[in-house]
Design a protein around this motif. Structure first.
Motif, mmCIF file in Angstrom:
data_model
loop_
_atom_site.group_PDB
_atom_site.id
_atom_site.type_symbol
_atom_site.label_atom_id
_atom_site.label_comp_id
_atom_site.label_asym_id
_atom_site.label_seq_id
_atom_site.Cartn_x
_atom_site.Cartn_y
_atom_site.Cartn_z
ATOM 1 N N UNK A 74 -4.517 6.347 1.374
ATOM 2 C CA UNK A 74 -4.464 6.550 2.812
ATOM 3 C C UNK A 74 -5.834 6.256 3.427
ATOM 4 N N UNK A 75 -5.868 5.689 4.647
ATOM 5 C CA UNK A 75 -7.157 5.513 5.325
ATOM 6 C C UNK A 75 -7.823 6.867 5.552
ATOM 7 N N UNK A 95 -14.080 13.482 -4.809
ATOM 8 C CA UNK A 95 -14.133 12.576 -5.949
ATOM 9 C C UNK A 95 -14.883 11.286 -5.663
ATOM 10 N N UNK A 96 -14.918 10.841 -4.390
ATOM 11 C CA UNK A 96 -15.582 9.579 -4.050
ATOM 12 C C UNK A 96 -15.815 9.530 -2.547
ATOM 13 N N UNK A 97 -16.693 8.622 -2.152
ATOM 14 C CA UNK A 97 -16.979 8.396 -0.742
ATOM 15 C C UNK A 97 -16.591 6.969 -0.395
ATOM 16 N N UNK A 98 -15.545 6.815 0.392
ATOM 17 C CA UNK A 98 -15.030 5.492 0.761
ATOM 18 C C UNK A 98 -14.045 5.687 1.909
ATOM 19 N N UNK A 99 -13.704 4.622 2.621
ATOM 20 C CA UNK A 99 -12.748 4.762 3.738
ATOM 21 C C UNK A 99 -11.292 4.874 3.284
ATOM 22 N N UNK A 100 -11.050 5.254 2.041
ATOM 23 C CA UNK A 100 -9.689 5.466 1.547
ATOM 24 C C UNK A 100 -9.644 6.790 0.791
ATOM 25 N N UNK A 175 -7.932 -8.416 4.932
ATOM 26 C CA UNK A 175 -7.424 -7.116 4.468
ATOM 27 C C UNK A 175 -7.719 -6.915 2.987
ATOM 28 N N UNK A 176 -7.523 -7.955 2.187
ATOM 29 C CA UNK A 176 -7.806 -7.853 0.761
ATOM 30 C C UNK A 176 -9.298 -7.619 0.523
ATOM 31 N N UNK A 177 -10.141 -8.300 1.310
ATOM 32 C CA UNK A 177 -11.587 -8.116 1.158
ATOM 33 C C UNK A 177 -11.999 -6.686 1.513
ATOM 34 N N UNK A 178 -11.414 -6.144 2.589
ATOM 35 C CA UNK A 178 -11.740 -4.774 2.980
ATOM 36 C C UNK A 178 -11.289 -3.773 1.918
ATOM 37 N N UNK A 179 -10.098 -3.987 1.332
ATOM 38 C CA UNK A 179 -9.625 -3.095 0.285
ATOM 39 C C UNK A 179 -10.513 -3.185 -0.950
ATOM 40 N N UNK A 180 -10.926 -4.400 -1.300
ATOM 41 C CA UNK A 180 -11.820 -4.569 -2.451
ATOM 42 C C UNK A 180 -13.155 -3.879 -2.209
ATOM 43 N N UNK A 181 -13.687 -3.990 -0.989
ATOM 44 C CA UNK A 181 -14.946 -3.325 -0.676
ATOM 45 C C UNK A 181 -14.792 -1.811 -0.738
#
Length: 406
Positions: A74-75, A95-100, A175-181
């Motif tokens: 989830x975002x 567990x982690x720091x990310x936009x997901x 979108x794929x690049x943002x998810x990979x990042x």
């Protein structure tokens, strides 16, 4: 000469007039979107499409040890992991720091795998490694499905908005690049020790006081392992017993009544009742008393959640509930207090009840014993007879003490 000059002047004026009306517009008059506006629009399309794709197909069902779970990305602004254990509550891990954010829903305990653990207790020793492997497998499948979901969602929305295949493919690629990042950020900030400091909500808020905190579990794993084996054994027995019950298929007119008693100021009671009301679509709740411990006015605030449990609440006084408690409940919304054989119709059911005649926490009053309970029961029986003669037969009669009920 003068006529020729005048003719040239007229011709020049006509030419300028023609050009002013028939020439192509100057570049300054053509409206072109600003590059920043185009970029912002593309990013908005990508984010919305990716989110819709995750909602539609970005979830996987995977077993984790003896449990069946659903994993979803989830975002999120802060990242982390949220584990929902309905209806008990949830626990959150940094567990982690990310936009997901990773959401894990524990759907049910699988009786077959639980039974295997009971029959082979030695497998509990390797349960931690098994769970770790299950989570890793589920995460890999989730990552693959999420890639497909965000690319498909962003591409489809880009095609619908721009109606140009190249722009739609650009949206899918972004979108794929943002998810990979986001995945790279989650991997770089992964904190395996977060499991030692979870944040609990709902009924799980009391989990540390019941089973000990995560650090003590790590340091005393042998003790925890034995308790886990007992828990799995008991839950498996429950599933085995439930599997032998006949299938119940109520008709649409069936009334669902939840009976509770002897809550005794247990703070977990309201969350459990609310969860049961939602899960089983309860029509009416009947509380046969001893909701309190001492019946003091200081305890009355404990009763406030009753109005918001999602179903009408019928209550009779127990021997730990005072008249002060009863008067407080009479003022609460959605509550029906029964005493002295009073009857009410709630959710299509006619219910009558009487409060316990003895208030045992009051040491200044000598208890009257079973005789008082029989007298209360006789008054309730007389009220039931009066209701029947008046053409309003009672469906359910409620008393706290078994002697009065008999």
């Amino acid at each position: 000469m003068a006529a020729r000059a005048a003719l040239r002047t007229t011709y020049a004026r006509l030419l300028r007039h023609y050009r002013s009306h028939h020439s192509a517009p100057t570049p300054a008059l053509v409206h072109t979107p600003h590059p920043y506006a185009r970029a912002f629009g593309l990013v908005a399309v990508v984010l919305l499409g990716a989110w819709l794709g995750l909602l539609a197909v970005g979830s996987v069902r995977t077993p984790v040890g003896p449990m069946d779970t659903s994993m979803t990305l989830r975002p999120s602004l802060s990242g982390g992991t949220k584990i929902n254990v309905s209806p008990l509550g949830a626990l959150e891990l940094d567990s982690h720091t990310a936009p997901i954010r990773l959401d894990v829903d524990v759907d049910q305990l699988d009786p077959v795998r639980s039974q295997a653990l009971v029959q082979h207790p030695e497998r509990i020793t390797g349960l931690q490694d098994e769970i770790t492997q299950d989570v890793a497998d589920g995460t890999r499948e989730l990552a693959l499905r999420s890639c497909v979901a965000v690319v498909s969602g962003a591409t489809a929305l880009g095609l619908a908005v721009y109606r140009r295949p190249r722009r739609a493919l650009a949206a899918g690629g972004l979108a794929l690049a943002l998810l990979a990042a986001s995945g790279a950020s989650a991997y770089a900030t992964w904190n395996p020790k977060s499991v030692l400091e979870p944040r609990f909500s709902g009924l799980l808020s009391s989990a540390p006081s019941v089973v000990g905190n995560a650090r003590s579990i790590v340091t005393e794993f042998d003790v925890y392992q034995k308790e886990l084996a007992r828990l799995v054994t008991n839950v498996t027995k429950l599933y085995d017993a439930a599997s032998t019950l006949p299938t119940y298929q109520p008709d649409p007119g069936t009334m669902r009544v939840l009976h509770v008693s002897d809550i005794h100021l247990n703070p977990a009671a309201w969350e459990i009742i609310r969860s049961l009301v939602e899960q089983y679509r309860i029509d009416v709740i009947i509380d046969s008393g001893d909701t309190m411990d001492h019946g003091t006015a200081a305890e009355n605030g404990f009763l406030d959640p009753i109005s918001d449990l999602g179903a009408p609440y019928v209550w009779v006084r127990g021997n730990h509930d005072s008249r002060v408690t009863q008067r407080y409940l009479e003022r609460l919304r959605n509550v029906h207090v029964l005493d002295g054989g009073r009857a009410v119709t709630v959710a299509g059911l006619r219910v009558a009840g009487t409060g316990d005649p003895q208030f045992t926490p009051d040491r200044s009053v000598a208890p009257a014993g079973d005789d008082a309970e029989r007298a209360a029961g006789a008054r309730l029986a007389a009220a039931l007879g009066a209701e029947a003669r008046a053409g309003r037969p009672v469906d359910i009669a409620v008393a706290h003490n078994p002697v009065a009920a008999q």
